[in-house]
Enzyme design. Sequence first.
Site, PDB file in Angstrom:
ATOM      1  N   TYR A 113       0.824  -1.215   0.000  1.00  0.00           N
ATOM      2  CA  TYR A 113       0.000   0.000   0.000  1.00  0.00           C
ATOM      3  C   TYR A 113       0.862   1.271   0.000  1.00  0.00           C
ATOM      4  O   TYR A 113       1.561   1.569   0.977  1.00  0.00           O
ATOM      5  CB  TYR A 113      -0.902  -0.010   1.230  1.00  0.00           C
ATOM      6  N   TYR A 117      -5.701   6.312  -7.222  1.00  0.00           N
ATOM      7  CA  TYR A 117      -5.968   5.981  -5.813  1.00  0.00           C
ATOM      8  C   TYR A 117      -7.325   5.312  -5.661  1.00  0.00           C
ATOM      9  O   TYR A 117      -8.354   5.942  -5.863  1.00  0.00           O
ATOM     10  CB  TYR A 117      -5.911   7.249  -4.961  1.00  0.00           C
TER      11      TYR A 117
END
Lengths: 132, 409
Positions: free
Chosen positions: B291, B341
């Site tokens: 991440y 994103y």
Amino acid sequence: MSEYTKPLPKPSPTSRPFWDAAKRHQLMLQRCGACGQFIYYPRDRCPNCFADELKWQRASGLGKVYSYTVVHRASSRHFMEPYILAIVELDEGPKMTTNIVADPRAVHVDMPVAVYFDDVTPDRTLVKFKAA
Amino acid sequence: MGALTDKYCIVGVGETQQMRPSNRTTLSMACEAISNAMADAGLKPSDIDGMTSYQVADSTSSAHVATALGMRLNYCLDIFGGGSSTEALVAHAVGLIEAGYAKTIVCFRSMNGRSGRRMGGQIPGGPIPAAMAADDNQFNMGWGWTTPAQRFGMSAMRYLRDTGCTTKAFAEIAVAHRYHATLNPKAIYRSPITIEDHQRSRWVVKPFRLLDCCTETDVSAAIIVTSRERAYDLRHPPVFIMGGYARTMTESPQWNYSRPVIHYVAGNYGWKRAFGMAGISHRDVDFVSCYDAFTFTTLIQLEANGFCGHGEAGEFVKGGRLQIDHELPSNLSGGHLSEGYTHGVQMVIENVRQLRHRADDACPGWREGKHTYDRAKGCRQVKKARICCGMAWGWENMASCLILRGMAA
């Protein structure tokens, strides 16, 4: 004096003694009557031993910078850039989130600091720090 | 190995384009992403009987989506959560199907993350709502502490001091993920960058420069989970769920700054569970996803999950180690830093495509799994893509992981 437009912390019943003390320019921490641990942020029970014997005690106001950031791009137009956000480790043990009032080029990890009370409105004082 | 290892599979993945701005509702985007995931799996709306989603009070709900797509669900749930939720909802789906609550579950995220509510909570350029400095936020927001960059920046600054790592390690991650984005036609940022470009980019929140920070996009993405037996009849060979951990927390989870070492993050508490469940070691992992809200968040998770020792991640990532054709390729779609994103979903989606050997790159035969491995011609398929470890987190104090296995060699 222009109006203060930054977000103002809103005390809860648990945290009110901390904010009231700040207004008197005193840094007050909770301390556990059972295990002796100092605690920040304010809460109802000791996170170390679960006792409910928390008492307020005046802190030295001294500590050092545990970590910091220099904000060059704030998310709100109310904050003037650049400014220093920091985590200060107090001599009593707990860590606090705060601002360091200093030139951003001068701040560093482990820098000794002392409490500074910023009376941002007649009702609210923010606990900040300056170089000791 | 875990009792349910390899019993459940990811069978469908789909998303919308990364958009800035979308000029669409989160409902419209969610329906498109789920439709794409169903088409990918070879499923129709009546085959889906469970739906879950996550959001931060910024999205449509499962009930709205099921209504729009004409689904009758046996299970639906929308949770409040950001990063680390994708992997947690996949774990959740495994448990629900095993227990008989549903047969085939779609998990989605839909967000106008650029044009709507941005991370940090403010409407672009507008004031911070006064209510936000109350309750849990009374000890941070008043000092101007509101954004993820500020929070992670604090951990990063202390990490640099404690380990001797420098921001050149951050640059390695920015460069690696950007390189992968150059091979991904879907990515927002597709021009290659260098270590020097990173070091020259402007400060956002010191120690983060512009090229340390992820992009913000409007997007929806979806993943479909079902049992191994049902997976056999679907369009692609199944991708097996080997193990993981889900929203594992550190001590004192809500107030990271009060922890003894703020960069000792949640993955440290989870990875033995994930690898034990999967019955593998780190050496068995062919590639990772990690991440990347910021370059630093990738760096710290590699060491938290045992790929290297504490304080060693800066050395570990040197020399392009995370780039395709090197030891441990990371975020092969370009990740949050360069693709767009999605709050974590796209990393799982990319991992599934890689494990199927069907990365949607410039190779004319990618749909049939035919790749050239010629990076100059835009191939982004990892040659040996058998096992992948996906690491995700929300904050320092909460993390998830999903270890997947494919059938392609």
